[in-house]
Motif scaffolding. Structure first.
Motif, PDB file in Angstrom:
ATOM      1  N   TYR A 131       0.803  -1.221   0.000  1.00 53.04           N
ATOM      2  CA  TYR A 131       0.000   0.000   0.000  1.00 53.04           C
ATOM      3  C   TYR A 131       0.841   1.278   0.000  1.00 53.04           C
ATOM      4  CZ  TYR A 131      -3.800  -3.163   1.274  1.00 53.04           C
ATOM      5  OH  TYR A 131      -4.720  -4.169   1.282  1.00 53.04           O
ATOM      6  N   GLN A 178       0.006   4.198  -2.198  1.00 52.05           N
ATOM      7  CA  GLN A 178      -1.377   4.682  -2.107  1.00 52.05           C
ATOM      8  C   GLN A 178      -1.654   5.436  -0.804  1.00 52.05           C
ATOM      9  OE1 GLN A 178      -4.222   1.437  -2.923  1.00 52.05           O
ATOM     10  NE2 GLN A 178      -2.441   0.239  -3.532  1.00 52.05           N
ATOM     11  N   LEU A 201     -11.395   9.780   0.104  1.00 56.13           N
ATOM     12  CA  LEU A 201     -12.392  10.435  -0.746  1.00 56.13           C
ATOM     13  C   LEU A 201     -13.778   9.817  -0.617  1.00 56.13           C
ATOM     14  CD1 LEU A 201     -10.227  10.998  -3.939  1.00 56.13           C
ATOM     15  CD2 LEU A 201     -10.861  12.686  -2.188  1.00 56.13           C
ATOM     16  N   ASP A 202     -13.842   8.555  -0.213  1.00 60.06           N
ATOM     17  CA  ASP A 202     -15.122   7.856  -0.058  1.00 60.06           C
ATOM     18  C   ASP A 202     -15.719   8.008   1.339  1.00 60.06           C
ATOM     19  OD1 ASP A 202     -14.935   6.957  -2.660  1.00 60.06           O
ATOM     20  OD2 ASP A 202     -14.175   4.968  -2.120  1.00 60.06           O
ATOM     21  N   SER A 217      -4.223   4.979   5.725  1.00 67.20           N
ATOM     22  CA  SER A 217      -5.360   4.914   4.815  1.00 67.20           C
ATOM     23  C   SER A 217      -4.878   5.257   3.415  1.00 67.20           C
ATOM     24  CB  SER A 217      -6.452   5.889   5.246  1.00 67.20           C
ATOM     25  OG  SER A 217      -5.971   7.214   5.152  1.00 67.20           O
ATOM     26  N   THR A 218      -5.733   4.981   2.443  1.00 62.65           N
ATOM     27  CA  THR A 218      -5.427   5.298   1.053  1.00 62.65           C
ATOM     28  C   THR A 218      -6.246   6.515   0.616  1.00 62.65           C
ATOM     29  OG1 THR A 218      -7.161   3.903   0.126  1.00 62.65           O
ATOM     30  CG2 THR A 218      -5.021   2.853   0.568  1.00 62.65           C
ATOM     31  N   LYS A 219      -5.832   7.116  -0.485  1.00 59.42           N
ATOM     32  CA  LYS A 219      -6.537   8.292  -0.993  1.00 59.42           C
ATOM     33  C   LYS A 219      -7.985   7.955  -1.322  1.00 59.42           C
ATOM     34  CE  LYS A 219      -6.325  12.002  -4.386  1.00 59.42           C
ATOM     35  NZ  LYS A 219      -5.560  12.617  -5.492  1.00 59.42           N
ATOM     36  N   GLN A 220      -8.218   6.796  -1.941  1.00 57.18           N
ATOM     37  CA  GLN A 220      -9.590   6.434  -2.297  1.00 57.18           C
ATOM     38  C   GLN A 220     -10.455   6.266  -1.062  1.00 57.18           C
ATOM     39  OE1 GLN A 220     -10.629   6.537  -5.571  1.00 57.18           O
ATOM     40  NE2 GLN A 220     -12.553   6.672  -4.457  1.00 57.18           N
ATOM     41  N   GLN A 221      -9.917   5.652  -0.009  1.00 56.39           N
ATOM     42  CA  GLN A 221     -10.670   5.532   1.248  1.00 56.39           C
ATOM     43  C   GLN A 221     -11.049   6.915   1.753  1.00 56.39           C
ATOM     44  OE1 GLN A 221      -7.678   3.221   3.467  1.00 56.39           O
ATOM     45  NE2 GLN A 221      -9.382   1.895   4.068  1.00 56.39           N
TER      46      GLN A 221
END
Length: 182
Positions: A58, A61, A81-82, A75-79
């Protein structure tokens, strides 16, 4: 503009309990960060638990990262943003801000949950049955970052969580008011 509420506070301050209730009652989404520690007895669905060896996959990310008592959290960027809420520590927020991410359509609101040390200790050890030594080590490891955060006044709101129902009402009001700005 998407508002993400960053919820910070020392161990045992009730961060997850407050956010879980708000998300459950109002349909908000809470980020479930990755963690390399073991799940605590009675702990809800607060993290995605992985091994230390899995962290490397990861690395490219990650948008928030911290290491507490030898355990990694991220955490990841997509997490991000969601999500509407992210229970995070101050080092994780600093990591995120230092990345210079393109988050021009995101607004962060940082809310510090404060509880006196003796109340946190009671909740952690007698309430959620944390191992006392593990709790004290975590508190020791957290002190520097929270002292720094408070000295910098690096949060938008502070909520006292001695009485859960009152703290919940304050948090709910802050969220409702801040979302009017979206």
């Amino acid at each position: 503009m998407h508002t993400i509420f960053l919820i910070v506070g020392k161990s045992g301050s009730g961060k997850d309990s407050l956010v879980n209730k708000l998300c459950k009652e109002h349909g908000y989404r809470q980020l479930k960060s990755y963690a390399t520690r073991a799940r605590r007895d009675g702990e809800g669905d607060t993290h995605t638990f992985i091994t230390s060896e899995e962290v490397a996959q990861y690395k490219d990310q990650m948008v928030a990262y911290t290491c507490i008592s030898g355990y990694e959290y991220f955490s990841t960027k997509q997490q991000l943003l969601d999500s509407d809420f992210y229970v995070i520590d101050y080092r994780g927020i600093e990591y995120m801000h230092n990345l210079s991410l393109d988050l021009s359509d995101v607004r962060f609101v940082t809310i510090y949950i404060h509880v006196p040390d003796e109340v946190r200790e009671e909740r952690a050890i007698n309430g959620r049955k944390d191992d006392a030594l593990t709790f004290y080590k975590r508190c020791f490891n957290e002190n520097e970052q929270f002292t720094e955060m408070i000295m910098r006044d690096d949060f938008d709101y502070a909520i006292s969580n001695i009485n859960f129902d009152k703290a919940y009402k304050v948090l709910k009001t802050i969220v409702e008011e801040e979302l009017k700005n979206d």
